[in-house]
Design a protein around this motif. Sequence first.
Motif, short mmCIF file in Angstrom:
data_model
loop_
_atom_site.label_atom_id
_atom_site.label_comp_id
_atom_site.label_asym_id
_atom_site.label_seq_id
_atom_site.Cartn_x
_atom_site.Cartn_y
_atom_site.Cartn_z
N ILE A 1 94.72 32.50 98.88
CA ILE A 1 93.61 32.47 99.90
C ILE A 1 93.79 34.06 100.85
O ILE A 1 95.02 34.40 100.97
N GLY A 2 92.74 34.49 101.02
CA GLY A 2 92.85 35.73 101.72
C GLY A 2 91.93 36.92 101.06
O GLY A 2 91.93 37.80 101.98
N LYS A 3 91.46 36.54 99.95
CA LYS A 3 90.64 37.63 99.44
C LYS A 3 89.41 38.03 100.04
O LYS A 3 88.91 39.36 100.47
N ASN A 4 88.84 37.06 100.55
CA ASN A 4 87.48 37.11 101.31
C ASN A 4 87.56 36.91 102.81
O ASN A 4 86.73 36.81 103.53
N GLN A 5 88.94 36.50 103.43
CA GLN A 5 88.97 36.28 104.82
C GLN A 5 90.33 36.59 105.16
O GLN A 5 91.15 36.98 104.54
N ALA A 6 90.28 36.63 106.60
CA ALA A 6 91.73 36.91 107.18
C ALA A 6 92.67 35.60 107.24
O ALA A 6 92.06 34.67 107.06
N VAL A 7 93.89 35.96 107.14
CA VAL A 7 94.81 34.87 107.26
C VAL A 7 95.84 35.15 108.54
O VAL A 7 95.81 36.22 109.17
N ASN A 8 96.64 34.25 108.76
CA ASN A 8 97.54 34.23 109.89
C ASN A 8 98.25 35.67 109.73
O ASN A 8 98.68 36.06 110.74
N SER A 9 98.93 35.89 108.39
CA SER A 9 99.99 36.96 108.29
C SER A 9 99.25 38.16 108.63
O SER A 9 99.89 39.23 108.94
N ASP B 1 87.50 30.18 96.90
CA ASP B 1 87.48 29.51 95.70
C ASP B 1 86.74 28.41 96.03
O ASP B 1 86.80 27.51 96.63
N ASN B 2 85.49 28.57 95.16
CA ASN B 2 84.54 27.37 95.29
C ASN B 2 84.97 25.79 94.93
O ASN B 2 84.48 24.86 95.45
N ASN B 3 86.26 25.58 94.01
CA ASN B 3 86.35 24.42 93.60
C ASN B 3 87.78 24.08 94.61
O ASN B 3 88.43 23.17 94.08
N ALA B 4 88.03 24.85 95.43
CA ALA B 4 89.25 24.39 96.67
C ALA B 4 89.13 23.03 97.06
O ALA B 4 87.97 22.41 96.98
N ASP B 5 90.29 22.81 97.54
CA ASP B 5 90.20 21.43 98.35
C ASP B 5 89.00 21.35 99.37
O ASP B 5 88.77 22.18 99.73
N PRO B 6 88.52 19.94 99.53
CA PRO B 6 87.49 19.77 100.24
C PRO B 6 87.58 19.80 101.89
O PRO B 6 86.69 19.71 102.47
N CYS B 7 88.72 20.16 102.44
CA CYS B 7 89.17 20.08 103.87
C CYS B 7 89.65 21.61 104.17
O CYS B 7 90.25 22.20 103.50
N MET B 8 89.10 21.84 105.32
CA MET B 8 89.61 23.20 105.76
C MET B 8 90.91 22.88 105.93
O MET B 8 91.51 21.99 106.42
N SER B 9 91.86 24.01 105.86
CA SER B 9 93.20 23.75 105.83
C SER B 9 93.96 24.92 106.73
O SER B 9 93.72 25.58 107.24
N PRO B 10 95.29 24.26 107.12
CA PRO B 10 96.18 25.17 107.83
C PRO B 10 96.52 26.49 107.64
O PRO B 10 96.41 26.63 106.02
N LYS B 11 97.19 27.34 108.14
CA LYS B 11 97.55 28.50 107.65
C LYS B 11 98.78 28.11 106.49
O LYS B 11 99.42 27.15 106.38
N GLY B 12 98.88 29.25 105.77
CA GLY B 12 100.00 28.93 104.53
C GLY B 12 99.26 28.18 103.41
O GLY B 12 100.15 27.55 102.64
#
Length: 267
Positions: free
Chosen positions: A115-123, A99-110
Amino acid sequence: MKLLVFLLLPYLSLSEVGKDFNQCGQFFLNNVPPQFIPPAGVSVQHICQCLWDDSDQIMYLYATLYSTTWRIPIYSAYVFGSPNIGRCDAWYIEPQLDDNNADPCMSPKGYKRTIGKNQAVNSDYKGSVYDKGHLYPVQHTDNHLSMLATSTLTNAAPQDPTFNQNAWKTHEGAVIKDLEGCDKAYVVTGVVPDINNKINNRVTVSKYYWRATCCLKNGVVTGQGYYGPNNNQVQKLSITALQTQLDKDYNVNNIKIFPSPATGGCN
């Protein structure tokens, strides 16, 4: 104070996720990234991995070419640091990959269900038989921020735990000894995907790990390549031979890991 908070800047300003490495060219020999055109149908994003320091300044710590198709990094590039730091695995994700408009900081799991369409997540890794295998390893960092920044899922791929905890770990230690005497050393570490093998039917498993080092010492440039099956031993080879092998494995042409015209590269 933004100490220890991962930063992802707005996409249209100094975004760390984008189409080039303009914000973090310092992690490549002569500021020139590897020459790599992805195979047809494989989408990639350039990530300048960064954090806020304790003075609220942006610190770029390494660079990653990430495949949103495979949901694993193709490579991470960094300047080698003689290790003297402990380890803390707090895994993060990159909201703006989805999401190009997502929060401006890298975020923790969950972070969010979206989130996850274009990347791996912890789950994705829960219940799998694979480790989260770092490309830029903690062993090769020399400061606290770099250590923290390695534990993002954009710097990891599913790795056989036996290989990760034995042959590859031993190899990372051997690289430390090889590079400690360099005036400066550039490293690029990558993953060859096993495109027919995915965890959670989403995240492509690594088939091979590879690494290329470029040591600068007393005006002399020396390169070394490494190549390791995900469940076997790591072999040394020249960077030229490594590039030939990677051309075959990625099904591309003319990969250049250190394509620096000013010095003729590092071979």
